[in-house]
Design an enzyme around this catalytic site. Sequence first.
Site, PDB file in Angstrom:
ATOM      1  N   ASN A 169      -6.353   4.980   7.927  1.00  0.00           N
ATOM      2  CA  ASN A 169      -6.028   3.499   8.038  1.00  0.00           C
ATOM      3  C   ASN A 169      -6.773   2.942   6.946  1.00  0.00           C
ATOM      4  O   ASN A 169      -7.695   3.412   6.261  1.00  0.00           O
ATOM      5  CB  ASN A 169      -6.489   2.768   9.244  1.00  0.00           C
ATOM      6  CG  ASN A 169      -6.271   1.416   9.263  1.00  0.00           C
ATOM      7  OD1 ASN A 169      -5.092   1.040   8.823  1.00  0.00           O
ATOM      8  ND2 ASN A 169      -6.887   0.528   9.759  1.00  0.00           N
ATOM      9  N   GLU A 172      -7.267  -1.862  -2.880  1.00  0.00           N
ATOM     10  CA  GLU A 172      -6.789  -1.018  -1.680  1.00  0.00           C
ATOM     11  C   GLU A 172      -5.668  -0.277  -2.468  1.00  0.00           C
ATOM     12  O   GLU A 172      -5.728   0.824  -2.249  1.00  0.00           O
ATOM     13  CB  GLU A 172      -5.952  -2.026  -1.028  1.00  0.00           C
ATOM     14  CG  GLU A 172      -6.853  -2.898  -0.110  1.00  0.00           C
ATOM     15  CD  GLU A 172      -6.172  -3.769   0.924  1.00  0.00           C
ATOM     16  OE1 GLU A 172      -4.868  -3.176   1.726  1.00  0.00           O
ATOM     17  OE2 GLU A 172      -6.478  -5.011   1.341  1.00  0.00           O
ATOM     18  N   HIS A 220      -8.341  -0.903   5.623  1.00  0.00           N
ATOM     19  CA  HIS A 220      -8.666  -2.105   6.328  1.00  0.00           C
ATOM     20  C   HIS A 220      -9.353  -3.036   5.168  1.00  0.00           C
ATOM     21  O   HIS A 220     -10.078  -2.634   4.757  1.00  0.00           O
ATOM     22  CB  HIS A 220      -9.651  -1.803   7.572  1.00  0.00           C
ATOM     23  CG  HIS A 220     -10.021  -3.029   8.062  1.00  0.00           C
ATOM     24  ND1 HIS A 220      -9.287  -3.639   8.921  1.00  0.00           N
ATOM     25  CD2 HIS A 220     -11.314  -3.737   8.146  1.00  0.00           C
ATOM     26  CE1 HIS A 220      -9.639  -4.804   9.670  1.00  0.00           C
ATOM     27  NE2 HIS A 220     -10.952  -4.836   8.999  1.00  0.00           N
ATOM     28  N   ASN A 226       0.850  -1.350   0.141  1.00  0.00           N
ATOM     29  CA  ASN A 226      -0.040  -0.007  -0.021  1.00  0.00           C
ATOM     30  C   ASN A 226       0.711   1.281   0.117  1.00  0.00           C
ATOM     31  O   ASN A 226       0.582   2.270  -0.666  1.00  0.00           O
ATOM     32  CB  ASN A 226      -0.952  -0.044   1.121  1.00  0.00           C
ATOM     33  CG  ASN A 226      -2.317  -0.810   0.854  1.00  0.00           C
ATOM     34  OD1 ASN A 226      -3.126  -0.397   0.218  1.00  0.00           O
ATOM     35  ND2 ASN A 226      -2.277  -1.854   1.380  1.00  0.00           N
ATOM     36  N   ARG A 284       0.005  -2.712  14.674  1.00  0.00           N
ATOM     37  CA  ARG A 284      -0.026  -2.679  16.046  1.00  0.00           C
ATOM     38  C   ARG A 284      -1.141  -1.676  16.545  1.00  0.00           C
ATOM     39  O   ARG A 284      -1.401  -0.557  15.850  1.00  0.00           O
ATOM     40  CB  ARG A 284       1.423  -1.624  16.689  1.00  0.00           C
ATOM     41  CG  ARG A 284       2.322  -2.669  17.148  1.00  0.00           C
ATOM     42  CD  ARG A 284       3.696  -2.063  17.406  1.00  0.00           C
ATOM     43  NE  ARG A 284       3.340  -1.564  18.958  1.00  0.00           N
ATOM     44  CZ  ARG A 284       3.398  -2.143  19.988  1.00  0.00           C
ATOM     45  NH1 ARG A 284       3.626  -3.518  19.859  1.00  0.00           N
ATOM     46  NH2 ARG A 284       3.402  -1.669  21.077  1.00  0.00           N
TER      47      ARG A 284
HETATM   48  C1  GRF Z   1      -3.357  -4.670   3.718  1.00  0.00           C
HETATM   49  O1  GRF Z   1      -4.228  -5.749   3.339  1.00  0.00           O
HETATM   50  C2  GRF Z   1      -4.155  -3.740   4.645  1.00  0.00           C
HETATM   51  O2  GRF Z   1      -5.255  -3.516   4.210  1.00  0.00           O
HETATM   52  C3  GRF Z   1      -4.119  -4.274   6.068  1.00  0.00           C
HETATM   53  O3  GRF Z   1      -2.759  -4.793   6.078  1.00  0.00           O
HETATM   54  C4  GRF Z   1      -2.292  -5.181   4.774  1.00  0.00           C
HETATM   55  C5  GRF Z   1      -1.105  -4.451   4.376  1.00  0.00           C
HETATM   56  O4  GRF Z   1      -0.364  -4.808   3.324  1.00  0.00           O
HETATM   57  N1  GRF Z   1      -3.959  -3.021   6.952  1.00  0.00           N
HETATM   58  P1  GRF Z   1       1.122  -3.952   2.661  1.00  0.00           P
HETATM   59  O5  GRF Z   1       1.800  -4.081   3.912  1.00  0.00           O
HETATM   60  O6  GRF Z   1       0.326  -2.507   2.419  1.00  0.00           O
HETATM   61  O7  GRF Z   1       1.272  -4.726   1.401  1.00  0.00           O
END
Ligand code: GRF
Length: 206
Positions: free
Chosen positions: A103, A170, A105, A14, A87
């Site tokens: 955030n 995402e 999710h 992300n 965390r």
């Molecule tokens: C993602 O699925 C996000 O939605 C969740 O943790 C994962 C993180 O993936 N909170 P990355 O580290 O961004 O690849």
Amino acid sequence: MIRVVVLLSGRGSNFKSLLDANLPVEFAAAISNRPDAAGLEYARERGIPALTLDHKAYPTREAFDEDLAKTIESVGADLVVLAGYMRILTKEFVLRHEGRLMNIHPSLLPMFPGLDTHARAIAEGVKIHGCTVHFVTPTLDHGPIIIQAAVPVKSDDTPDTLAARVLEQEHRIYPQAVRWFAEGKLVISDGLVNVRDDNVSQWLLA
Ligand code: GRF
């Protein structure tokens, strides 16, 4: 340009999607609570300060979050983005960054807060699943929703195949949420987000 600090714990895909989106922001730092987080590499590659605060070195969650907040303050941030930051944050930390802490999710909140969202969606037999970007409040995986995207759940999905379909979304919606924030298009009123953009609905369905 607004300054953005990204918090992460692992892979960082992300974070990468934010870096690749040509956003009108300056990435002030990426901070990990794990020294070995692969995602920090994306910061190093681009000359963005990559910092580690190892949570294992702190006696309490409060002490860790206090130091984290100080570090963020010393770097200077208009927006703090959680990108796979695994965390739980203290209430003090969250309130200190209220309205400027986001955030992502991997579920259509308020369904499936917490962990293992894809397996739980399959177990419940839901036909639509997805992801949510929201402002963070002291209640875990709660808070004003900024943007969501939905994907179909297929009968032969495993948690992994479903996670991959959601992750693609995402990477689409997180940059959009940060862009809106940077452009001043997000207004929180009565605990809900109003997006000042005529094209909001185009983001909802994959
Ligand atoms: C993602 O699925 C996000 O939605 C969740 O943790 C994962 C993180 O993936 N909170 P990355 O580290 O961004 O690849």
